[in-house]
Design a protein around this motif. Structure first.
Motif, PDB file in Angstrom:
ATOM      1  N   GLY A 147       0.790  -1.231   0.000  1.00 28.99           N
ATOM      2  CA  GLY A 147       0.000   0.000   0.000  1.00 28.99           C
ATOM      3  C   GLY A 147       0.818   1.275   0.000  1.00 28.99           C
ATOM      4  O   GLY A 147       0.255   2.373  -0.110  1.00 28.99           O
ATOM      5  N   ILE A 148       2.135   1.129   0.138  1.00 23.47           N
ATOM      6  CA  ILE A 148       2.998   2.306   0.133  1.00 23.47           C
ATOM      7  C   ILE A 148       4.115   2.141  -0.889  1.00 23.47           C
ATOM      8  O   ILE A 148       4.384   1.033  -1.366  1.00 23.47           O
ATOM      9  CB  ILE A 148       3.627   2.575   1.514  1.00 23.47           C
ATOM     10  CG1 ILE A 148       4.622   1.444   1.864  1.00 23.47           C
ATOM     11  CG2 ILE A 148       2.560   2.744   2.581  1.00 23.47           C
ATOM     12  CD1 ILE A 148       5.563   1.786   2.981  1.00 23.47           C
ATOM     13  N   ARG A 149       4.746   3.259  -1.193  1.00 18.15           N
ATOM     14  CA  ARG A 149       5.982   3.252  -1.979  1.00 18.15           C
ATOM     15  C   ARG A 149       6.984   4.131  -1.239  1.00 18.15           C
ATOM     16  O   ARG A 149       6.611   5.100  -0.568  1.00 18.15           O
ATOM     17  CB  ARG A 149       5.758   3.785  -3.397  1.00 18.15           C
ATOM     18  CG  ARG A 149       4.685   3.047  -4.166  1.00 18.15           C
ATOM     19  CD  ARG A 149       4.498   3.612  -5.554  1.00 18.15           C
ATOM     20  NE  ARG A 149       5.486   3.068  -6.487  1.00 18.15           N
ATOM     21  CZ  ARG A 149       5.630   3.497  -7.744  1.00 18.15           C
ATOM     22  NH1 ARG A 149       4.883   4.503  -8.199  1.00 18.15           N
ATOM     23  NH2 ARG A 149       6.519   2.933  -8.542  1.00 18.15           N
ATOM     24  N   GLY A 150       8.243   3.777  -1.355  1.00 15.71           N
ATOM     25  CA  GLY A 150       9.276   4.558  -0.703  1.00 15.71           C
ATOM     26  C   GLY A 150       9.952   5.504  -1.677  1.00 15.71           C
ATOM     27  O   GLY A 150       9.877   5.333  -2.900  1.00 15.71           O
ATOM     28  N   LEU A 151      10.597   6.498  -1.116  1.00 18.25           N
ATOM     29  CA  LEU A 151      11.380   7.443  -1.904  1.00 18.25           C
ATOM     30  C   LEU A 151      12.722   7.682  -1.219  1.00 18.25           C
ATOM     31  O   LEU A 151      12.771   7.940  -0.006  1.00 18.25           O
ATOM     32  CB  LEU A 151      10.664   8.790  -2.025  1.00 18.25           C
ATOM     33  CG  LEU A 151       9.642   8.969  -3.136  1.00 18.25           C
ATOM     34  CD1 LEU A 151       8.998  10.340  -3.018  1.00 18.25           C
ATOM     35  CD2 LEU A 151      10.298   8.800  -4.498  1.00 18.25           C
ATOM     36  N   GLU A 152      13.776   7.578  -1.994  1.00 13.41           N
ATOM     37  CA  GLU A 152      15.090   7.976  -1.518  1.00 13.41           C
ATOM     38  C   GLU A 152      15.509   9.193  -2.334  1.00 13.41           C
ATOM     39  O   GLU A 152      15.617   9.117  -3.563  1.00 13.41           O
ATOM     40  CB  GLU A 152      16.103   6.850  -1.670  1.00 13.41           C
ATOM     41  CG  GLU A 152      17.433   7.164  -0.999  1.00 13.41           C
ATOM     42  CD  GLU A 152      18.336   5.947  -0.922  1.00 13.41           C
ATOM     43  OE1 GLU A 152      18.193   5.160   0.026  1.00 13.41           O
ATOM     44  OE2 GLU A 152      19.167   5.786  -1.836  1.00 13.41           O
ATOM     45  N   LEU A 153      15.703  10.307  -1.652  1.00  9.97           N
ATOM     46  CA  LEU A 153      16.057  11.558  -2.302  1.00  9.97           C
ATOM     47  C   LEU A 153      17.530  11.854  -2.078  1.00  9.97           C
ATOM     48  O   LEU A 153      17.992  11.885  -0.935  1.00  9.97           O
ATOM     49  CB  LEU A 153      15.216  12.719  -1.739  1.00  9.97           C
ATOM     50  CG  LEU A 153      13.706  12.494  -1.624  1.00  9.97           C
ATOM     51  CD1 LEU A 153      13.039  13.733  -1.027  1.00  9.97           C
ATOM     52  CD2 LEU A 153      13.107  12.165  -2.980  1.00  9.97           C
ATOM     53  N   THR A 154      18.254  12.053  -3.168  1.00 12.26           N
ATOM     54  CA  THR A 154      19.666  12.424  -3.075  1.00 12.26           C
ATOM     55  C   THR A 154      19.782  13.934  -3.254  1.00 12.26           C
ATOM     56  O   THR A 154      19.370  14.485  -4.291  1.00 12.26           O
ATOM     57  CB  THR A 154      20.494  11.707  -4.150  1.00 12.26           C
ATOM     58  OG1 THR A 154      20.385  10.291  -3.964  1.00 12.26           O
ATOM     59  CG2 THR A 154      21.962  12.111  -4.054  1.00 12.26           C
ATOM     60  N   VAL A 155      20.321  14.592  -2.238  1.00 12.30           N
ATOM     61  CA  VAL A 155      20.418  16.053  -2.242  1.00 12.30           C
ATOM     62  C   VAL A 155      21.542  16.497  -3.173  1.00 12.30           C
ATOM     63  O   VAL A 155      22.698  16.101  -3.009  1.00 12.30           O
ATOM     64  CB  VAL A 155      20.664  16.594  -0.820  1.00 12.30           C
ATOM     65  CG1 VAL A 155      20.754  18.119  -0.839  1.00 12.30           C
ATOM     66  CG2 VAL A 155      19.556  16.136   0.123  1.00 12.30           C
ATOM     67  N   ARG A 156      21.179  17.343  -4.157  1.00  8.92           N
ATOM     68  CA  ARG A 156      22.166  17.872  -5.107  1.00  8.92           C
ATOM     69  C   ARG A 156      22.537  19.319  -4.818  1.00  8.92           C
ATOM     70  O   ARG A 156      23.623  19.767  -5.176  1.00  8.92           O
ATOM     71  CB  ARG A 156      21.616  17.789  -6.533  1.00  8.92           C
ATOM     72  CG  ARG A 156      21.189  16.411  -6.987  1.00  8.92           C
ATOM     73  CD  ARG A 156      21.018  16.366  -8.511  1.00  8.92           C
ATOM     74  NE  ARG A 156      20.433  17.570  -9.045  1.00  8.92           N
ATOM     75  CZ  ARG A 156      19.125  17.749  -9.291  1.00  8.92           C
ATOM     76  NH1 ARG A 156      18.253  16.788  -9.007  1.00  8.92           N
ATOM     77  NH2 ARG A 156      18.683  18.878  -9.799  1.00  8.92           N
ATOM     78  N   ASP A 157      21.628  20.044  -4.204  1.00  7.86           N
ATOM     79  CA  ASP A 157      21.884  21.460  -3.931  1.00  7.86           C
ATOM     80  C   ASP A 157      21.015  21.878  -2.745  1.00  7.86           C
ATOM     81  O   ASP A 157      19.977  21.260  -2.483  1.00  7.86           O
ATOM     82  CB  ASP A 157      21.551  22.313  -5.154  1.00  7.86           C
ATOM     83  CG  ASP A 157      22.008  23.752  -5.017  1.00  7.86           C
ATOM     84  OD1 ASP A 157      22.979  23.993  -4.269  1.00  7.86           O
ATOM     85  OD2 ASP A 157      21.398  24.642  -5.637  1.00  7.86           O
ATOM     86  N   VAL A 158      21.458  22.908  -2.048  1.00  5.76           N
ATOM     87  CA  VAL A 158      20.717  23.417  -0.899  1.00  5.76           C
ATOM     88  C   VAL A 158      20.613  24.932  -1.011  1.00  5.76           C
ATOM     89  O   VAL A 158      21.606  25.616  -1.273  1.00  5.76           O
ATOM     90  CB  VAL A 158      21.413  23.054   0.427  1.00  5.76           C
ATOM     91  CG1 VAL A 158      20.633  23.626   1.616  1.00  5.76           C
ATOM     92  CG2 VAL A 158      21.560  21.549   0.557  1.00  5.76           C
ATOM     93  N   GLN A 159      19.400  25.434  -0.830  1.00  5.10           N
ATOM     94  CA  GLN A 159      19.156  26.872  -0.748  1.00  5.10           C
ATOM     95  C   GLN A 159      18.649  27.144   0.661  1.00  5.10           C
ATOM     96  O   GLN A 159      17.607  26.634   1.053  1.00  5.10           O
ATOM     97  CB  GLN A 159      18.132  27.312  -1.788  1.00  5.10           C
ATOM     98  CG  GLN A 159      18.542  27.002  -3.217  1.00  5.10           C
ATOM     99  CD  GLN A 159      17.391  27.109  -4.184  1.00  5.10           C
ATOM    100  OE1 GLN A 159      16.264  27.417  -3.809  1.00  5.10           O
ATOM    101  NE2 GLN A 159      17.669  26.839  -5.448  1.00  5.10           N
ATOM    102  N   ALA A 160      19.393  27.939   1.424  1.00  6.68           N
ATOM    103  CA  ALA A 160      19.044  28.149   2.833  1.00  6.68           C
ATOM    104  C   ALA A 160      18.994  29.637   3.142  1.00  6.68           C
ATOM    105  O   ALA A 160      19.942  30.374   2.867  1.00  6.68           O
ATOM    106  CB  ALA A 160      20.066  27.463   3.733  1.00  6.68           C
ATOM    107  N   LYS A 161      17.871  30.047   3.725  1.00  9.24           N
ATOM    108  CA  LYS A 161      17.647  31.458   4.033  1.00  9.24           C
ATOM    109  C   LYS A 161      17.176  31.598   5.472  1.00  9.24           C
ATOM    110  O   LYS A 161      16.188  30.982   5.873  1.00  9.24           O
ATOM    111  CB  LYS A 161      16.600  32.032   3.077  1.00  9.24           C
ATOM    112  CG  LYS A 161      16.213  33.479   3.348  1.00  9.24           C
ATOM    113  CD  LYS A 161      15.224  33.969   2.289  1.00  9.24           C
ATOM    114  CE  LYS A 161      14.864  35.422   2.470  1.00  9.24           C
ATOM    115  NZ  LYS A 161      13.968  35.903   1.378  1.00  9.24           N
ATOM    116  N   PHE A 162      17.890  32.420   6.246  1.00 14.76           N
ATOM    117  CA  PHE A 162      17.465  32.774   7.592  1.00 14.76           C
ATOM    118  C   PHE A 162      17.223  34.283   7.584  1.00 14.76           C
ATOM    119  O   PHE A 162      18.156  35.075   7.716  1.00 14.76           O
ATOM    120  CB  PHE A 162      18.537  32.407   8.620  1.00 14.76           C
ATOM    121  CG  PHE A 162      18.586  30.943   8.980  1.00 14.76           C
ATOM    122  CD1 PHE A 162      18.005  29.977   8.173  1.00 14.76           C
ATOM    123  CD2 PHE A 162      19.218  30.526  10.141  1.00 14.76           C
ATOM    124  CE1 PHE A 162      18.056  28.625   8.503  1.00 14.76           C
ATOM    125  CE2 PHE A 162      19.266  29.185  10.488  1.00 14.76           C
ATOM    126  CZ  PHE A 162      18.691  28.234   9.674  1.00 14.76           C
TER     127      PHE A 162
END
Length: 202
Positions: A147-162
């Motif tokens: 009933g489910i499917r999994g996802l593996e996400l490989t991070v290629r870039d990060v945009q970070a704002k504080f």
């Protein structure tokens, strides 16, 4: 996302911030669609380059991922409203922390791999003494895994704002920090901590 130089979050800032957060919006654009598919979801970030997610099989994101495996995981927190008068201007502003992870998604359908993904997630989310092990060898698990499917996400870039008044003088930031302490709203303490840690562009 617009990120001014004074709002840019360094890796030393965003990594520990993200390490204690596990809910965001997974966005898949697919191809030639009027709108992207946006899925609010819990996730598990390994602190390095991998994010793990599981979603229900009927979720509309699967068709979009088949068209285009590139996704964005958006996480926003510690947001606050700052009245104009606090900053000594005629314009109010919003404070917030936002991290966007640009990822490549791989769909996981193998039962054993899905069980492993769920075991990792449960180890993170379940309270002490709660169930953490999932196995395709267990009848109840074997029946529910399809009933489910999994996802593996490989991070290629990060945009970070504080965005916490990094372009304001120390005096203005101190004044706003005092107002946040007085107001003591749901996100004011976290916003105040970020505010006082930001440098001045002056």
């Amino acid at each position: 996302m617009l990120i001014h130089p004074w709002d840019t979050a360094s890796e030393a800032e965003w990594r520990p911030w993200l390490a204690v957060r596990d809910f965001g919006q997974l966005i898949a654009s697919g191809r030639d669609r009027d709108l992207p598919v946006v899925v609010p979801t819990h996730f598990l970030f390994d602190g390095d380059t991998t994010v793990r997610v599981h979603l229900a099989r009927p979720n509309p994101i699967w068709a979009a991922l088949a068209e285009n495996p590139n996704v964005l995981l958006a996480v926003v927190d510690d947001y606050d409203y700052v009245p104009a008068a606090w900053g000594g201007t005629d314009v109010p502003t919003s404070y917030y922390a936002a991290v966007h992870l640009v990822c490549t998604a791989v769909v996981i359908d193998d039962p054993a791999a899905k069980a492993d993904l769920l075991t990792r997630q449960l180890a993170h989310f379940e309270p002490p003494g709660g169930r953490t092990d999932v196995s395709e060898e267990v009848d109840a698990d074997r029946r529910q895994l399809p009933g489910i499917r999994g996802l593996e996400l490989t991070v290629r870039d990060v945009q970070a704002k504080f965005k916490y008044g990094g372009n304001k003088s120390p005096e203005v930031r101190a004044r706003i920090a005092e107002h946040l302490s007085e107001r003591a709203g749901p996100h004011d303490a976290a916003a105040r901590e970020h505010l006082l840690s930001r440098g001045s562009a002056d």
